[in-house]
Design a protein around this motif. Structure first.
Motif, PDB file in Angstrom:
ATOM      1  N   HIS A  69      12.415  36.513  28.332  1.00 19.66           N
ATOM      2  CA  HIS A  69      13.950  35.879  28.380  1.00 19.66           C
ATOM      3  C   HIS A  69      14.910  37.101  28.705  1.00 19.66           C
ATOM      4  O   HIS A  69      14.805  38.012  28.267  1.00 19.66           O
ATOM      5  N   LEU A  70      15.671  36.610  29.542  1.00 20.95           N
ATOM      6  CA  LEU A  70      16.672  37.589  30.029  1.00 20.95           C
ATOM      7  C   LEU A  70      17.988  37.099  29.588  1.00 20.95           C
ATOM      8  O   LEU A  70      18.326  36.060  29.653  1.00 20.95           O
ATOM      9  N   ILE A  71      18.654  37.956  28.714  1.00 19.41           N
ATOM     10  CA  ILE A  71      19.812  37.541  27.799  1.00 19.41           C
ATOM     11  C   ILE A  71      21.093  38.287  28.398  1.00 19.41           C
ATOM     12  O   ILE A  71      21.129  39.678  28.228  1.00 19.41           O
ATOM     13  N   ILE A  72      22.108  37.765  28.826  1.00 19.52           N
ATOM     14  CA  ILE A  72      23.419  38.200  29.009  1.00 19.52           C
ATOM     15  C   ILE A  72      24.579  37.540  28.497  1.00 19.52           C
ATOM     16  O   ILE A  72      24.428  36.470  28.017  1.00 19.52           O
ATOM     17  N   ALA A  73      25.629  38.161  28.157  1.00 15.98           N
ATOM     18  CA  ALA A  73      26.876  37.599  27.675  1.00 15.98           C
ATOM     19  C   ALA A  73      28.233  37.933  28.612  1.00 15.98           C
ATOM     20  O   ALA A  73      28.275  38.765  29.214  1.00 15.98           O
ATOM     21  N   ASP A  74      29.034  36.853  28.524  1.00 13.50           N
ATOM     22  CA  ASP A  74      30.478  36.819  28.868  1.00 13.50           C
ATOM     23  C   ASP A  74      30.171  37.341  30.433  1.00 13.50           C
ATOM     24  O   ASP A  74      30.867  38.472  30.803  1.00 13.50           O
ATOM     25  N   LEU A  75      29.985  36.606  31.394  1.00 14.72           N
ATOM     26  CA  LEU A  75      29.983  36.799  32.810  1.00 14.72           C
ATOM     27  C   LEU A  75      31.390  36.561  33.295  1.00 14.72           C
ATOM     28  O   LEU A  75      31.901  37.399  34.127  1.00 14.72           O
ATOM     29  N   HIS A  76      32.381  35.734  32.987  1.00 15.58           N
ATOM     30  CA  HIS A  76      33.442  35.320  33.047  1.00 15.58           C
ATOM     31  C   HIS A  76      33.723  35.445  34.580  1.00 15.58           C
ATOM     32  O   HIS A  76      34.705  35.646  35.104  1.00 15.58           O
ATOM     33  N   LEU A  77      32.862  34.406  35.306  1.00 20.40           N
ATOM     34  CA  LEU A  77      33.083  34.055  36.675  1.00 20.40           C
ATOM     35  C   LEU A  77      34.467  33.096  36.611  1.00 20.40           C
ATOM     36  O   LEU A  77      34.814  32.506  35.738  1.00 20.40           O
ATOM     37  N   GLY A  78      35.033  33.365  37.885  1.00 20.20           N
ATOM     38  CA  GLY A  78      36.286  32.848  37.927  1.00 20.20           C
ATOM     39  C   GLY A  78      37.528  33.400  37.594  1.00 20.20           C
ATOM     40  O   GLY A  78      38.690  32.865  37.746  1.00 20.20           O
ATOM     41  N   LYS A  79      37.408  34.319  36.883  1.00 16.71           N
ATOM     42  CA  LYS A  79      38.667  35.112  36.306  1.00 16.71           C
ATOM     43  C   LYS A  79      39.655  35.539  37.316  1.00 16.71           C
ATOM     44  O   LYS A  79      40.647  35.632  36.974  1.00 16.71           O
ATOM     45  N   ALA A  80      38.797  35.971  38.305  1.00 20.37           N
ATOM     46  CA  ALA A  80      39.604  36.662  39.353  1.00 20.37           C
ATOM     47  C   ALA A  80      40.670  35.598  40.097  1.00 20.37           C
ATOM     48  O   ALA A  80      41.896  35.737  40.176  1.00 20.37           O
ATOM     49  N   GLY A  81      40.054  34.355  40.246  1.00 16.87           N
ATOM     50  CA  GLY A  81      40.970  33.140  40.845  1.00 16.87           C
ATOM     51  C   GLY A  81      41.953  32.795  39.607  1.00 16.87           C
ATOM     52  O   GLY A  81      42.932  32.205  39.761  1.00 16.87           O
ATOM     53  N   HIS A  82      41.630  33.132  38.350  1.00 15.06           N
ATOM     54  CA  HIS A  82      42.791  32.573  37.304  1.00 15.06           C
ATOM     55  C   HIS A  82      43.727  33.655  37.528  1.00 15.06           C
ATOM     56  O   HIS A  82      45.108  33.012  37.206  1.00 15.06           O
ATOM     57  N   PHE A  83      43.365  35.019  37.632  1.00 13.07           N
ATOM     58  CA  PHE A  83      44.483  35.852  37.803  1.00 13.07           C
ATOM     59  C   PHE A  83      45.336  35.611  38.982  1.00 13.07           C
ATOM     60  O   PHE A  83      46.478  35.759  38.794  1.00 13.07           O
ATOM     61  N   ARG A  84      44.785  35.243  39.939  1.00 14.38           N
ATOM     62  CA  ARG A  84      45.654  34.921  41.363  1.00 14.38           C
ATOM     63  C   ARG A  84      46.532  33.684  41.233  1.00 14.38           C
ATOM     64  O   ARG A  84      47.751  33.866  41.695  1.00 14.38           O
ATOM     65  N   LYS A  85      45.977  32.817  40.336  1.00 12.11           N
ATOM     66  CA  LYS A  85      46.860  31.628  40.161  1.00 12.11           C
ATOM     67  C   LYS A  85      48.054  32.012  39.276  1.00 12.11           C
ATOM     68  O   LYS A  85      49.262  31.517  39.623  1.00 12.11           O
ATOM     69  N   SER A  86      48.033  33.065  38.477  1.00 13.33           N
ATOM     70  CA  SER A  86      49.093  33.563  37.980  1.00 13.33           C
ATOM     71  C   SER A  86      49.905  34.603  38.585  1.00 13.33           C
ATOM     72  O   SER A  86      50.861  35.454  38.017  1.00 13.33           O
ATOM     73  N   GLY A  87      49.457  34.992  39.921  1.00 15.91           N
ATOM     74  CA  GLY A  87      50.242  35.663  40.814  1.00 15.91           C
ATOM     75  C   GLY A  87      49.883  37.210  40.897  1.00 15.91           C
ATOM     76  O   GLY A  87      50.589  38.186  41.456  1.00 15.91           O
ATOM     77  N   ILE A  88      48.743  37.296  40.173  1.00 20.64           N
ATOM     78  CA  ILE A  88      47.886  38.692  40.194  1.00 20.64           C
ATOM     79  C   ILE A  88      47.081  38.693  41.285  1.00 20.64           C
ATOM     80  O   ILE A  88      45.866  38.079  40.974  1.00 20.64           O
ATOM     81  N   PRO A  89      47.203  39.505  42.181  1.00 21.95           N
ATOM     82  CA  PRO A  89      45.997  39.709  43.490  1.00 21.95           C
ATOM     83  C   PRO A  89      44.779  40.392  42.919  1.00 21.95           C
ATOM     84  O   PRO A  89      44.713  41.401  42.742  1.00 21.95           O
ATOM     85  N   VAL A  90      43.733  39.443  42.810  1.00 16.77           N
ATOM     86  CA  VAL A  90      42.513  40.298  42.407  1.00 16.77           C
ATOM     87  C   VAL A  90      41.336  39.553  43.277  1.00 16.77           C
ATOM     88  O   VAL A  90      41.318  38.365  43.479  1.00 16.77           O
TER      89      VAL A  90
ATOM     90  N   VAL B  48      19.288  33.494  29.717  1.00 17.44           N
ATOM     91  CA  VAL B  48      20.155  32.919  28.514  1.00 17.44           C
ATOM     92  C   VAL B  48      21.747  33.548  28.856  1.00 17.44           C
ATOM     93  O   VAL B  48      21.988  34.757  28.894  1.00 17.44           O
ATOM     94  N   PHE B  49      22.563  32.599  28.931  1.00 14.68           N
ATOM     95  CA  PHE B  49      23.840  33.025  29.000  1.00 14.68           C
ATOM     96  C   PHE B  49      24.553  32.792  27.620  1.00 14.68           C
ATOM     97  O   PHE B  49      24.611  31.556  27.243  1.00 14.68           O
ATOM     98  N   LEU B  50      25.014  33.940  26.895  1.00 13.60           N
ATOM     99  CA  LEU B  50      25.546  33.712  25.658  1.00 13.60           C
ATOM    100  C   LEU B  50      27.148  33.552  25.738  1.00 13.60           C
ATOM    101  O   LEU B  50      27.871  34.135  25.090  1.00 13.60           O
ATOM    102  N   GLY B  51      27.404  32.353  26.539  1.00 14.82           N
ATOM    103  CA  GLY B  51      28.852  31.835  26.581  1.00 14.82           C
ATOM    104  C   GLY B  51      29.746  32.572  27.363  1.00 14.82           C
ATOM    105  O   GLY B  51      29.516  33.767  27.902  1.00 14.82           O
ATOM    106  N   ASP B  52      30.892  32.009  27.887  1.00 11.17           N
ATOM    107  CA  ASP B  52      31.939  32.492  28.690  1.00 11.17           C
ATOM    108  C   ASP B  52      31.168  32.906  30.076  1.00 11.17           C
ATOM    109  O   ASP B  52      31.571  33.974  30.698  1.00 11.17           O
TER     110      ASP B  52
END
Length: 210
Positions: A26-47, A72-76
């Motif tokens: 098993h390859l296990i990773i946590a908290d990739l948080h894809l889409g966070k850049a787009g979320h910041f851009r929506k708030s006016g922060i250029p990422v 395995v993605f351990l959430g987020d």
């Protein structure tokens, strides 16, 4: 790569902020948080979305190198509402049809159920893989708990006033916490006792610090 032995199992701690579990592949990773850049851009922060492209490229390399049976993605996995980053990631998942993926839902995984419907993606509230219980947020579980969410870090001090805060793998008596895999994430220092095993992560190595 550094080896951590726990409960008769072998974890390869990777500088890419992931664990390869030797016995189960098993390859296990946590908290990739894809889409966070787009979320910041929506708030006016250029990422730029390039930060996420680099994370997916890194994950792709790990899969090619270690050839896990399951990732395995351990959430987020995804940070917010659906956007272009998720569409692109879905296409990438489809291209990895030979690999089984499991997502343990995190507090940021709020997409509609149908968005996760892919033949090779299984979505779970928690995952029982003896002798471990895998969750997103650290919990008191019957088996040893592996989780993410915290984005753990440790501060290393040198001579004089030099200090450096690095992401880390943390293994306590009942809980283990993985660092955030995503590069566009913060870190949080965690309390450490003399009985804990802590591994600091540099750019290209994993070093046991206590």
């Amino acid at each position: 790569m550094t080896i951590h032995k726990i409960l008769g199992q072998t974890f390869y701690l990777l500088p890419e902020r992931a664990i390869f579990w030797k016995e189960t592949e098993h390859l296990i990773i946590a908290d990739l948080h894809l889409g966070k850049a787009g979320h910041f851009r929506k708030s006016g922060i250029p990422v730029s979305d390039l930060v996420h492209s680099k994370d997916v490229y890194l994950l792709d390399r790990l899969i090619d190198k270690h050839k896990p049976r399951t990732v395995v993605f351990l959430g987020d996995l995804f940070h917010s509402e659906e956007n272009q980053s998720w569409t692109q990631f879905r296409q990438w998942l489809k291209s990895k049809s030979a690999t089984h993926f499991q997502l343990v839902l995190g507090n940021h995984d709020i997409l509609p159920e149908q968005s996760y419907r892919l033949p090779n993606l299984e979505v779970l509230e928690q995952l029982e893989l003896a002798p471990f219980t895998l969750t997103h947020i650290p919990e008191d579980t019957t088996q040893y708990n592996l989780a993410g969410h915290i984005h753990p870090a440790v501060r290393l001090s040198g001579k004089g006033r030099q200090s450096l805060r690095l992401p880390c793998f943390y293994f306590g008596s009942n809980n283990g916490i993985l660092p955030a895999f995503g590069q566009f994430t913060g870190t949080a220092r965690i309390p450490i006792t003399k009985h804990d095993d802590v591994y600091a992560i540099t750019e290209d190595s994993v070093v046991k610090v206590c």
